[in-house]
Write an enzyme that holds these catalytic residues in place. Structure first.
Site, PDB file in Angstrom:
ATOM      1  CD  GLN A  46      -3.618  -4.950   6.048  1.00 46.02           C
ATOM      2  OE1 GLN A  46      -3.701  -3.891   5.433  1.00 46.02           O
ATOM      3  NE2 GLN A  46      -4.021  -6.083   5.543  1.00 46.02           N
TER       4      GLN A  46
ATOM      5  CG  ASP B  40      -9.793  -1.104   4.337  1.00 43.60           C
ATOM      6  OD1 ASP B  40      -9.482  -1.515   3.214  1.00 43.60           O
ATOM      7  OD2 ASP B  40      -9.112  -1.304   5.360  1.00 43.60           O
TER       8      ASP B  40
ATOM      9  CE  LYS C 264      -3.828  -2.500   1.988  1.00 43.19           C
ATOM     10  NZ  LYS C 264      -4.544  -3.020   3.142  1.00 43.19           N
TER      11      LYS C 264
END
Ligand code: GUN
Length: 292
Positions: A96, A119, A52
């Site tokens: 995450q 997300d 990322k």
């Protein structure tokens, strides 16, 4: 049979996004800024977060990774999220997953300001997606939809079987493909570990989305001639290669591919599309396209 080349398409999309960033800078706007939170030292999570960071760098975004030990308490982590929510310089944040067991993932997801939830895991974004309102759509389903679009895959009236019912992939992609319009208007079945006659159901499908995390689960006898097969699986298995492992999808590629009209490879299919979708969401956040 044609390959749905996620690597190629995501490369094109990254160029488009980099161009948008240049344009924003030329207009005197702030550079899009993504923050990733990484708790503990799960190897796979480390890799994802490194990817990322690299992707952000390539398109010209600002990015930071906030690393915390797996001893961080839930309250401390929630406090960090609160600080990010209040920081006007940060456009998007991802935490995450998975998190250590003593931290509630759901509480953490719900603590993120939906406006910064790139997300697309917050119930506000999930709910808005379900009823067709503008929302951040989680990266993998968004990447799949984009890939289908860029290859002009026909979806209207098609029967689509989704294997797997996860919140991150199975449920959202099933929902998106059932929406009115393109790519959508599919008749969707979600299959899972309790599904009866799974092989027969798959064999009827015009489009199969395999997202169960079971290596080589989908075999040639389950696939109709001319089907479109999208493989979301990516499992690391030991192998006699230089690195000592290889990556397997949920589809037994060698025997399934010859039957397909289109198929995604693993790697190089859905994976790169997922990565670029996070960038898409981050630029939307910076431009305030979803929430004004
Ligand atoms: N863990 C596995 N996939 C994902 C993802 O898309 N986002 C985050 N935050 N964690 C993950």
């Amino acid at each position: 049979m044609e390959i749905l080349d996620g690597k190629k398409i995501s490369g094109e999309m990254k160029k488009e996004i980099a161009g948008e960033v240049k344009q924003m800078i030329a207009e005197g706007k702030k550079i899009p800024h993504l923050v990733a939170i990484l708790v503990g030292n799960n190897g796979a999570s480390e890799t994802y977060v490194n990817h990322k960071e690299k992707d952000c760098y390539e398109v010209g975004f600002q990015s930071n990774v906030l690393r915390f030990p797996d001893t961080i308490s839930e309250a401390e982590l929630l406090n960090e999220i609160d600080k990010i929510n209040k920081n006007n310089d940060i456009d998007g944040v991802i935490v995450q997953l998975p998190l250590p067991e003593h931290i509630s993932e759901q509480k953490v997801i719900e603590a993120i300001d939906p406006k910064k939830d790139v997300d697309g895991f917050h119930p506000m974004n999930v709910g808005r997606m379900v009823i067709g309102l503008p929302s951040y759509i989680s990266a993998t389903p968004d990447g799949i939809v984009e890939l289908l679009k860029r290859y002009n895959i026909q979806t209207a009236g098609m029967s689509c079987v989704v294997l797997g019912r996860s919140n991150i992939v199975g449920r959202p992609i099933a929902n998106l493909l059932s929406h009115k319009g393109y790519p959508g208007d599919c008749t969707v079945s979600i299959c899972h570990s309790r599904t009866k006659n799974l092989k027969d159901i798959c064999h009827e499908a015009d489009i199969i989305i395999a997202a169960l995390g079971a290596p080589e689960f989908v075999t040639a006898d389950m696939v109709k001639e001319g089907a479109v097969v999208v493989d979301v699986g990516i499992t690391r298995v030991e192998a006699d290669t230089k690195s000592g492992f290889k990556l397997l999808g949920d589809v037994k590629y060698d025997e399934v591919a010859p039957k397909c009209s289109f198929i995604t490879p693993v790697p190089g299919g859905v994976g790169p599309m997922t990565r670029v979708s996070l960038l898409k969401n981050t630029i939307k956040a910076a431009k305030k396209e979803i929430y004004k």
